[in-house]
Scaffold this active site. Sequence first.
Site, short mmCIF file in Angstrom:
data_model
loop_
_atom_site.label_atom_id
_atom_site.label_comp_id
_atom_site.label_asym_id
_atom_site.label_seq_id
_atom_site.Cartn_x
_atom_site.Cartn_y
_atom_site.Cartn_z
CD GLU A 121 31.34 -21.50 -20.77
OE1 GLU A 121 32.92 -21.67 -20.18
OE2 GLU A 121 31.04 -21.89 -22.04
C1 LIG Z 1 23.31 -28.01 -22.67
C2 LIG Z 1 24.74 -29.05 -22.10
C3 LIG Z 1 25.60 -28.01 -22.93
C4 LIG Z 1 27.45 -28.63 -22.63
N1 LIG Z 1 27.70 -27.97 -23.48
C5 LIG Z 1 29.09 -28.39 -23.44
C6 LIG Z 1 30.16 -27.80 -24.50
O1 LIG Z 1 29.79 -26.80 -25.66
N2 LIG Z 1 31.05 -28.69 -24.44
C7 LIG Z 1 32.27 -28.96 -23.38
O2 LIG Z 1 32.92 -30.11 -23.40
N3 LIG Z 1 31.17 -29.59 -22.30
C8 LIG Z 1 29.94 -29.01 -22.08
N4 LIG Z 1 28.76 -29.75 -21.67
C9 LIG Z 1 28.84 -30.00 -20.87
C10 LIG Z 1 29.43 -29.47 -19.15
O3 LIG Z 1 30.98 -28.89 -19.20
C11 LIG Z 1 29.26 -30.75 -17.85
O4 LIG Z 1 27.82 -31.21 -18.35
C12 LIG Z 1 29.71 -29.73 -17.10
O5 LIG Z 1 31.24 -30.59 -16.75
C13 LIG Z 1 29.76 -30.91 -15.54
O6 LIG Z 1 29.96 -31.96 -15.63
P1 LIG Z 1 29.09 -33.84 -15.43
O7 LIG Z 1 27.92 -33.37 -16.56
O8 LIG Z 1 29.83 -34.88 -16.30
O9 LIG Z 1 28.85 -33.32 -14.13
P2 LIG Z 1 29.47 -34.39 -12.96
O10 LIG Z 1 30.76 -34.26 -13.43
O11 LIG Z 1 29.59 -35.57 -12.76
O12 LIG Z 1 29.09 -34.21 -11.61
C14 LIG Z 1 28.31 -33.88 -11.20
C15 LIG Z 1 27.70 -33.56 -10.00
O13 LIG Z 1 29.19 -33.54 -8.56
C16 LIG Z 1 29.74 -32.42 -8.80
N5 LIG Z 1 30.59 -32.36 -9.04
C17 LIG Z 1 31.41 -33.19 -9.54
N6 LIG Z 1 33.13 -33.10 -9.53
C18 LIG Z 1 33.17 -32.63 -8.37
C19 LIG Z 1 34.28 -32.40 -7.29
N7 LIG Z 1 35.31 -32.25 -6.95
N8 LIG Z 1 33.60 -31.53 -6.18
C20 LIG Z 1 32.72 -31.51 -5.70
N9 LIG Z 1 31.74 -31.74 -6.47
C21 LIG Z 1 31.95 -32.59 -7.24
C22 LIG Z 1 29.29 -31.82 -9.30
O14 LIG Z 1 29.38 -30.27 -9.35
C23 LIG Z 1 27.62 -32.30 -9.46
O15 LIG Z 1 26.57 -31.80 -8.47
C24 LIG Z 1 27.40 -29.14 -21.97
C25 LIG Z 1 26.39 -29.65 -20.78
C26 LIG Z 1 25.17 -29.45 -21.07
C27 LIG Z 1 24.17 -29.65 -19.91
#
Ligand SMILES: Cc1cc2nc3c(=O)[nH]c(=O)nc-3n(C[C@H](O)[C@H](O)[C@H](O)COP(=O)(O)OP(=O)(O)OC[C@H]3O[C@@H](n4cnc5c(N)ncnc54)[C@H](O)[C@@H]3O)c2cc1C
Length: 671
Positions: free
Chosen positions: A475
């Site tokens: 979220e």
């Molecule tokens: C169990 C689970 C269920 C999920 N369910 C869904 C779902 O139903 N539908 C869906 O669409 N997605 C879902 N997700 C995906 C989830 O929303 C994403 O994992 C989340 O938005 C973070 O994206 P990422 O993992 O690619 O991390 P990244 O975006 O790669 O981020 C990595 C790190 O960098 C930081 N970061 C990234 N950008 C910035 C910035 N601009 N400034 C500062 N820090 C930053 C982040 O905070 C994080 O600490 C799910 C994930 C999990 C693990």
Amino acid sequence: MIGRVHARGSKRSETRAPTNSRQFGGETPTKKACFCRPIIPFVPALELTDTYRRVHLSRRFLGEGKRMATSTAVPKIRIAGGSFLVESRRTEEVFTPEDFTEQHQLIGQTAEEFALNEIVPNAEKIEHKDFSVTRDLLKKAGELGLSSVEIPEAYGGLEMDKVTAAVIADHIAKYAGFATTWGGHTGIGTLPLVYFGTAEQKKKYLPRLAAGEIVGAYALSESTSGSDAMNIRARAELSKDGKHYILNGEKMWITNAGFADLFTVFAKVDGEKFTAFLVEKNFPGFSVGAEEHKMGIRGSSTCPIILNDCKVPADNLLGEIGKGHLIAFNILNIGRFKLGAMCVGGGRMSLGNAIAYAKQRKAFGKVIADFGLVREKIANMAVLLYVGESLVYRTVALMDAALSEVDKAATDAARQTLKAIEEYAVECSIIKVWGSEMIDYIVDETLQIYAGYGFVEEYPAERAYRDARINRIFEGTNEINRLIITGFLLKRAMSGQLPLMPAIKKLMEEVLSGPSAGEEIEGALSEERKLVAQAKKLGLFAAGAATEKYMLAIQDQQEIMGAIADITIETYAMETAVLRAQKIAESVSSSDRGEAAAALPIAMTRVYLSQAMEKVESAARKVISAVAEGDMLRTQLAILRRLAKYEPFNTIELRRQIAQKMIERGKYTLA
Ligand SMILES: Cc1cc2nc3c(=O)[nH]c(=O)nc-3n(C[C@H](O)[C@H](O)[C@H](O)COP(=O)(O)OP(=O)(O)OC[C@H]3O[C@@H](n4cnc5c(N)ncnc54)[C@H](O)[C@@H]3O)c2cc1C
């Protein structure tokens, strides 16, 4: 009812040999368990109560097709989002759990009993991914009306207020593996259709989603774009005959994907226009990848999906081409307050377990619940739950007030709805960040109370610890939400929608003119309200100093944005805690009796204010130290000290009083 649950649980524990009933109780004790292991608290199977039976039999809360007046207690005053920073609120302007109608309580009780009777006893099966059990439970939840409160009546829903939606989310969250599934289905899996679907789309899917016959999911993230959601690679092209969109790409980490029937999938039309589509699992070219092996919420399904020339009927385009971001982000706002409500529910469950364990485990000839440092943890957890409940319901009621003004018959009803939801984007992000960090604290301290037994799988602390961790990630990560909080406030301030700049200017004039006696605040909890006013000033002071230095380029100073977000979060939490205690105190006619009646919430509020004020001061100091130097820094730090000065509360004594009550009652309570 719940009192009886605990009474029964404790009676059983006195008369029986220690059992190892594993995570969720009610299971046959193992041999290993009889080997001097401490009794773990467990939730006994409940009989169907009158409430449950009545609600179950009527299939709906309403009886003869009548609408419930659930929103009567919700103040209808429109309050601008983010305005808590520059305005003070009166108690009659805030909604608190004490304002729940009988119907809110009935629904909360139904959700709780459903969770304890139906979900918790099945947790082990669900944890091992027996999704037939999950689907059955989703159907049962649908039959009870627990999955359709946000769906219009015309499409098989109950069409109730968001307070009700939060009450259900709060009380159903007893086992995170299922709560995540249910939240994904009823929230991000269903609401895009509720708010953006055409009449035909709603007619086709909503009644079955409401009943739990089909399950919804939301597919935004991709392997290369999670936080950076607008950067998705999935593409959609209209077929030559104009009848289908052909989708190609992949989606990652999709909750419910393993068994969902309907997916809201985001893809870019012609590789450019960010758009949402309703995709059925049986559409040609749609497939689901293998389940992820997760650290927690193992009872939920999380899989990638693959779109390989996936043929989606043109009628299944959701909303407008190129406007998918409005769907994606506004639905997440709603998801965020619900996540907060579930964190409160999960936290309450965890604290109940911690107390029950602490009352049974002995060390140095005493039960560990007698030790001051264990009591301190119990008190801290209770304080956080008090603040968490207050934050969730205050915010959700604000949203209800705004949504009640939407003209549902208007042609631009969807736009009006969006505006109403977006208005509280800051508050929703606050609840998401605060709630997810709150539950991590609670499960961590619960595990610490269980200690060695907390570290092994047979006891509930271990699973709760793992399950809670995801809340800071999905979220919108907490980093992204912190940036949203400050970014949104500054955007509103710059556009003049929020009078932040005039408030900063006024404060700067005030502080530069030297020490003053400060604002006179009278009546119940005057000291506490003064502290909230000081926290707000510290926030304005830090924001003023930072914006003066960086102007719009502050967006690039993430650490400063994060610190301002922290001050904002704490300020909102502090004010919310005080207003609730004040409202409880004022509900009793004589002010002396009022404060006595509100002794527990006041104690909790004071403990929270003390720790929050430290965070606010520290974050403000961090900002000031980054933006000023030399004499200016010294002057600003002197002002900061003046604004942060207050006479401390005896938090050791307050925590002792709070812990005593929780231990006596065996659970979180304000009674
Ligand atoms: C169990 C689970 C269920 C999920 N369910 C869904 C779902 O139903 N539908 C869906 O669409 N997605 C879902 N997700 C995906 C989830 O929303 C994403 O994992 C989340 O938005 C973070 O994206 P990422 O993992 O690619 O991390 P990244 O975006 O790669 O981020 C990595 C790190 O960098 C930081 N970061 C990234 N950008 C910035 C910035 N601009 N400034 C500062 N820090 C930053 C982040 O905070 C994080 O600490 C799910 C994930 C999990 C693990």
